[in-house]
Write a protein that holds these residues in place. Structure first.
Motif, mmCIF file in Angstrom:
data_model
loop_
_atom_site.group_PDB
_atom_site.id
_atom_site.type_symbol
_atom_site.label_atom_id
_atom_site.label_comp_id
_atom_site.label_asym_id
_atom_site.label_seq_id
_atom_site.Cartn_x
_atom_site.Cartn_y
_atom_site.Cartn_z
ATOM 1 N N PRO A 1 9.440 104.875 -4.094
ATOM 2 C CA PRO A 1 8.490 104.566 -3.024
ATOM 3 C C PRO A 1 9.081 103.528 -2.078
ATOM 4 O O PRO A 1 9.691 102.554 -2.502
ATOM 5 C CB PRO A 1 7.272 104.023 -3.763
ATOM 6 N N LEU A 2 8.926 103.785 -0.781
ATOM 7 C CA LEU A 2 9.394 102.826 0.214
ATOM 8 C C LEU A 2 8.189 102.115 0.809
ATOM 9 O O LEU A 2 7.212 102.744 1.208
ATOM 10 C CB LEU A 2 10.214 103.533 1.293
ATOM 11 N N LEU A 3 8.292 100.793 0.835
ATOM 12 C CA LEU A 3 7.175 99.933 1.182
ATOM 13 C C LEU A 3 7.463 99.151 2.451
ATOM 14 O O LEU A 3 8.595 99.067 2.910
ATOM 15 C CB LEU A 3 6.915 98.965 0.014
ATOM 16 N N ALA A 4 6.414 98.546 2.991
ATOM 17 C CA ALA A 4 6.532 97.767 4.224
ATOM 18 C C ALA A 4 7.534 96.631 4.052
ATOM 19 O O ALA A 4 7.658 96.028 2.983
ATOM 20 C CB ALA A 4 5.171 97.199 4.614
ATOM 21 N N SER A 5 8.248 96.354 5.130
ATOM 22 C CA SER A 5 9.149 95.208 5.197
ATOM 23 C C SER A 5 8.679 94.322 6.340
ATOM 24 O O SER A 5 7.704 94.645 7.019
ATOM 25 C CB SER A 5 10.588 95.679 5.456
ATOM 26 N N GLU A 6 9.387 93.244 6.568
ATOM 27 C CA GLU A 6 9.053 92.399 7.718
ATOM 28 C C GLU A 6 9.352 93.117 9.034
ATOM 29 O O GLU A 6 8.816 92.767 10.068
ATOM 30 C CB GLU A 6 9.833 91.082 7.649
ATOM 31 N N LYS A 7 10.222 94.144 8.962
ATOM 32 C CA LYS A 7 10.655 94.835 10.175
ATOM 33 C C LYS A 7 9.885 96.126 10.449
ATOM 34 O O LYS A 7 9.807 96.561 11.596
ATOM 35 C CB LYS A 7 12.151 95.144 10.076
ATOM 36 N N ASP A 8 9.354 96.776 9.409
ATOM 37 C CA ASP A 8 8.712 98.074 9.564
ATOM 38 C C ASP A 8 7.556 98.238 8.594
ATOM 39 O O ASP A 8 7.565 97.664 7.498
ATOM 40 C CB ASP A 8 9.703 99.204 9.277
#
Length: 161
Positions: A103-110
């Motif tokens: 799973p790919l989660l929110a980052s500070e950039k996206d």
């Protein structure tokens, strides 16, 4: 115009509008569950990217079959929720049943739903098969059939058992 014809036209239009086979992945920076950044450049490839939503009944029906393909092939399956209300906790809880998915989660950039917009995804599930160069080789709007997905993975350069 009938509802079914309108639905078919919308599906065809949205498929044409999305990132297409032969195109590079759009840029994004998301986090894996351990907090490491994942970008098109850092992804292991060939790969599969699946856009989904926790409330989506088609996603729920499709995920067991996709997970079996991930287990059998060893190809990384990156799953990105396009639902802004899907929290990190909700996504990670949902993914406990699918340990081969990343799973790919929110980052500070996206944020995941912003990445879905960059891919021009209008629904879920939408599945992109990516080759070693980061180019899309296949797109499935809706359910991805097992045989078609395996064929797409072969086109992407995956070495299948």
């Amino acid at each position: 115009m009938g509802k079914s014809l309108l639905g078919v036209l919308l599906a065809l239009w949205s498929w044409v509008w999305a990132v297409q086979p032969g195109e590079k992945l759009p840029p994004f920076v998301l986090l894996d569950p351990k907090g490491a950044e994942v970008t098109p450049e850092t992804m292991r490839k060939p790969a599969v990217i699946v856009f989904w939503a926790s409330w989506c009944p088609v996603c729920r029906a499709e995920f067991p079959g996709l997970h079996r393909v991930a287990e059998e092939t060893g190809v990384p399956f990156y799953v990105i929720s396009r639902e802004p209300k899907d929290t990190k906790e909700a996504v990670l809880s949902y993914m406990k049943a699918y340990p081969r998915f990343i799973p790919l989660l929110a980052s500070e950039k996206d944020k995941p739903h912003e990445v879905a917009n960059r891919f021009k995804v209008l629904g879920q599930p939408w599945t992109f098969v990516v080759d070693g160069e980061g180019k899309v080789v296949a797109l499935f709007a809706g359910r991805a059939g097992r045989e078609a997905l395996l064929d797409a993975l072969l086109l992407a350069g995956a070495e299948l058992p």
